[in-house]
Scaffold this active site. Structure first.
Site, PDB file in Angstrom:
ATOM      1  CG  ASP A  13      -0.086  -0.296   1.924  1.00 33.75           C
ATOM      2  OD1 ASP A  13       0.903  -0.234   2.725  1.00 33.75           O
ATOM      3  OD2 ASP A  13      -1.331   0.133   3.049  1.00 33.75           O
ATOM      4  CG  HIS A 183       1.795  10.215 -19.146  1.00 38.09           C
ATOM      5  ND1 HIS A 183       2.333   9.862 -20.811  1.00 38.09           N
ATOM      6  CD2 HIS A 183       1.036  11.465 -19.192  1.00 38.09           C
ATOM      7  CE1 HIS A 183       1.532  10.361 -21.594  1.00 38.09           C
ATOM      8  NE2 HIS A 183       0.568  11.646 -20.310  1.00 38.09           N
TER       9      HIS A 183
END
Length: 190
Positions: A13, A183
């Site tokens: 995470d 990006h």
């Protein structure tokens, strides 16, 4: 020493380093907010850079000092062990394992299937600056993971940009493309 060294999986995470340290230090896999905040505070005091792999090394050194314990971080791909806090001669050590992208915790367990509450994660450092037989057991686990190729080769993996579909090779090209285009959505492909 009876038992075996086991890999305790930490959720992926973007907080795995902090939660892995939290587990081996406090048996708590949810320490990321507190430990990340402390590292950011120390980094701002000393005006240290925080980028990429270098940031993890700096954070591990900060956390070793925070807890007053050495942190051994084993790299699966190279089977190298980087030791943080060893210059302070702390009397205890904990162990992590790194697969190129992710940190998990290492623990001594009575048997491989034993529940986590039986884990020993803090080990006394002996006069010879080792933690005794547990060190060899940890290295055996790391080498077994290496044989199974349980790591990501960040220098040579192939990624595709999820925005423009351009392929890149390795973390260096990934970072360059992200900096040039903004990006940040990449997927691994073969």
């Amino acid at each position: 020493m009876d038992g075996t060294v086991v890999r305790r999986v930490i959720p992926s995470d973007n907080s795995c380093l902090f939660n892995a340290v939290g587990y081996v230090m406090d048996h708590n896999k949810n320490k990321a907010p507190e430990l990340r905040q402390y590292c950011l505070l120390v980094l701002s005091w000393h005006k240290l850079p925080r980028d990429g792999v270098c940031a993890c090394a700096i954070e591990l050194a900060i956390l070793a000092d925070y807890y007053g314990r050495e942190i051994a971080a084993y790299d699966i791909q190279t089977s190298r062990c980087d030791l943080y806090g060893q210059d302070k001669k702390y009397s205890e050590r904990v162990m992590l394992i790194y697969d190129g992208l992710h940190y998990d915790a290492l623990a001594m367990s009575p048997v491989a299937e034993a529940p986590e509450e039986f884990d020993q994660t803090i080990f006394l450092v002996h006069r010879d600056r080792t933690v005794g037989p547990v060190e060899g057991l940890a290295l055996n686990l790391v080498k077994d993971q290496q044989r199974k190729r349980s790591y990501t080769d960040t220098a040579n993996f192939t990624l595709r940009c999820g925005v423009c579909q351009i392929g890149v090779i390795g973390q260096k090209e990934d970072v360059e493309h992200a900096q040039a285009t903004g990006h940040v959505n990449f997927q691994e492909y073969k």
